[in-house]
Design a protein around this motif. Structure first.
Motif, PDB file in Angstrom:
ATOM      1  N   LYS A 137     -17.534  -2.807  57.820  1.00 14.31           N
ATOM      2  CA  LYS A 137     -18.920  -2.394  58.027  1.00 14.31           C
ATOM      3  C   LYS A 137     -19.122  -1.691  59.364  1.00 14.31           C
ATOM      4  CE  LYS A 137     -20.626  -6.339  55.402  1.00 14.31           C
ATOM      5  NZ  LYS A 137     -21.254  -7.641  55.509  1.00 14.31           N
ATOM      6  N   GLN A 138     -18.295  -2.030  60.328  1.00 17.22           N
ATOM      7  CA  GLN A 138     -18.487  -1.537  61.679  1.00 17.22           C
ATOM      8  C   GLN A 138     -17.282  -0.718  62.116  1.00 17.22           C
ATOM      9  OE1 GLN A 138     -18.443  -4.674  64.561  1.00 17.22           O
ATOM     10  NE2 GLN A 138     -18.639  -3.289  66.291  1.00 17.22           N
ATOM     11  N   PHE A 139     -17.539   0.391  62.766  1.00 17.67           N
ATOM     12  CA  PHE A 139     -16.483   1.202  63.357  1.00 17.67           C
ATOM     13  C   PHE A 139     -16.808   1.430  64.822  1.00 17.67           C
ATOM     14  CE2 PHE A 139     -15.724   2.029  58.933  1.00 17.67           C
ATOM     15  CZ  PHE A 139     -14.356   2.205  58.858  1.00 17.67           C
ATOM     16  N   TYR A 140     -15.800   1.300  65.670  1.00 16.55           N
ATOM     17  CA  TYR A 140     -15.972   1.620  67.083  1.00 16.55           C
ATOM     18  C   TYR A 140     -16.088   3.131  67.266  1.00 16.55           C
ATOM     19  CZ  TYR A 140     -14.055  -3.100  67.786  1.00 16.55           C
ATOM     20  OH  TYR A 140     -13.819  -4.447  67.747  1.00 16.55           O
ATOM     21  N   SER A 141     -15.359   3.869  66.439  1.00 15.61           N
ATOM     22  CA  SER A 141     -15.376   5.326  66.538  1.00 15.61           C
ATOM     23  C   SER A 141     -15.044   5.936  65.185  1.00 15.61           C
ATOM     24  CB  SER A 141     -14.375   5.812  67.593  1.00 15.61           C
ATOM     25  OG  SER A 141     -13.051   5.537  67.188  1.00 15.61           O
ATOM     26  N   LEU A 142     -15.568   7.131  64.947  1.00 15.28           N
ATOM     27  CA  LEU A 142     -15.268   7.930  63.764  1.00 15.28           C
ATOM     28  C   LEU A 142     -14.985   9.347  64.250  1.00 15.28           C
ATOM     29  CD1 LEU A 142     -18.130   6.860  61.316  1.00 15.28           C
ATOM     30  CD2 LEU A 142     -15.749   6.151  61.223  1.00 15.28           C
ATOM     31  N   GLU A 143     -13.947   9.955  63.689  1.00  9.45           N
ATOM     32  CA  GLU A 143     -13.558  11.290  64.117  1.00  9.45           C
ATOM     33  C   GLU A 143     -12.990  12.057  62.933  1.00  9.45           C
ATOM     34  OE1 GLU A 143     -10.244  13.208  67.179  1.00  9.45           O
ATOM     35  OE2 GLU A 143     -10.545  11.052  67.128  1.00  9.45           O
ATOM     36  N   ARG A 144     -13.423  13.294  62.789  1.00  8.61           N
ATOM     37  CA  ARG A 144     -12.839  14.165  61.777  1.00  8.61           C
ATOM     38  C   ARG A 144     -11.501  14.687  62.302  1.00  8.61           C
ATOM     39  NH1 ARG A 144     -18.091  17.749  59.828  1.00  8.61           N
ATOM     40  NH2 ARG A 144     -19.094  16.043  58.672  1.00  8.61           N
ATOM     41  N   ILE A 145     -10.478  14.603  61.445  1.00 12.32           N
ATOM     42  CA  ILE A 145      -9.155  15.092  61.821  1.00 12.32           C
ATOM     43  C   ILE A 145      -8.572  15.879  60.648  1.00 12.32           C
ATOM     44  CG2 ILE A 145      -8.697  13.215  63.457  1.00 12.32           C
ATOM     45  CD1 ILE A 145      -6.901  11.929  61.299  1.00 12.32           C
ATOM     46  N   THR A 146      -7.508  16.585  60.903  1.00 16.33           N
ATOM     47  CA  THR A 146      -6.798  17.301  59.853  1.00 16.33           C
ATOM     48  C   THR A 146      -5.618  16.443  59.395  1.00 16.33           C
ATOM     49  OG1 THR A 146      -5.255  18.391  61.348  1.00 16.33           O
ATOM     50  CG2 THR A 146      -7.386  19.508  60.945  1.00 16.33           C
ATOM     51  N   PRO A 147      -5.046  16.726  58.235  1.00 16.63           N
ATOM     52  CA  PRO A 147      -3.844  15.988  57.823  1.00 16.63           C
ATOM     53  C   PRO A 147      -2.720  16.093  58.856  1.00 16.63           C
ATOM     54  CG  PRO A 147      -4.781  17.047  55.917  1.00 16.63           C
ATOM     55  CD  PRO A 147      -5.550  17.557  57.118  1.00 16.63           C
ATOM     56  N   LEU A 148      -2.553  17.251  59.462  1.00 18.51           N
ATOM     57  CA  LEU A 148      -1.509  17.399  60.474  1.00 18.51           C
ATOM     58  C   LEU A 148      -1.811  16.554  61.709  1.00 18.51           C
ATOM     59  CD1 LEU A 148       1.177  18.719  61.067  1.00 18.51           C
ATOM     60  CD2 LEU A 148      -0.055  20.687  62.013  1.00 18.51           C
TER      61      LEU A 148
END
Length: 191
Positions: A137-148
């Motif tokens: 339910k909780q995330f300290y951080s979320l970041e969009r990344i690429t597969p590489l």
């Protein structure tokens, strides 16, 4: 609070067109729809695999399964993002790690988890069936990344987070984390 949707049937149906490497792997086994592809990938056992070999190997982890789906989405022109989140891993939200955490004397440990975002909704197709008593339910951080980036930077980003949060106990926490992941592989392999 974040909600991770685990139901691939809630994805919009999108016909897969041939002529792209990852999409062709799915078409070769009779899967020609993105939501069906997500359901198939979700059904695969939990075990480490290159994201480009999930279909050939017949297994994957949160990282490889979702990087594969992100790649298929890109090939098909579906707007999709691969997300790297750091969450407090507990015995309640992550099946198979409670005993390791209890034996180590910690309630939780920061863990990196990958999933996808489509149409402002988060989808997690890591396990075929629910593998925990409660969802993450909780995330300290979320970041969009690429597969590489997932291949090259996920571990480094995770380690940097742990070092920043607990510089004096980083090595101990990383060892506990590795023991948790080994337990997850053992218990999650047949999930």
């Amino acid at each position: 609070m974040i909600k991770l949707n685990t139901n691939p049937q809630e994805l919009t149906h999108h016909q897969l067109l041939a002529g792209k490497p990852c999409s062709d792997q799915l078409i070769a086994i009779g899967i020609d729809d993105f939501s069906v592809a997500a359901a198939y990938v979700k059904s695969l056992p939990y075990q480490r695999s290159s994201w480009l070999e999930v279909i050939q190997n017949g297994y994957g982890t949160c990282s490889s399964k979702h990087a594969f789906l992100k790649t298929v989405a890109d090939e098909q022109g579906i707007e999709c993002h691969l997300i790297l989140g750091i969450y407090p891993m507990t015995g309640e939200n992550t099946y198979g790690v409670a005993q390791v955490l209890n034996n180590s004397g910690v309630d939780s440990i920061p863990e990196a988890h990958c999933f996808i975002e489509i149409a402002d909704e988060y989808f997690d197709f890591t396990f075929a069936k629910p593998m925990s008593k409660e969802p993450i339910k909780q995330f300290y951080s979320l970041e969009r990344i690429t597969p590489l980036q997932m291949v090259e930077e996920k571990v480094l980003k995770h380690q940097a987070f742990l070092k920043q949060q607990s510089p004096e106990s980083y090595e101990k926490l990383w060892a506990i984390r590795e023991a948790c992941i080994e337990s997850l592989f053992t218990k999650g392999h047949t999930a």
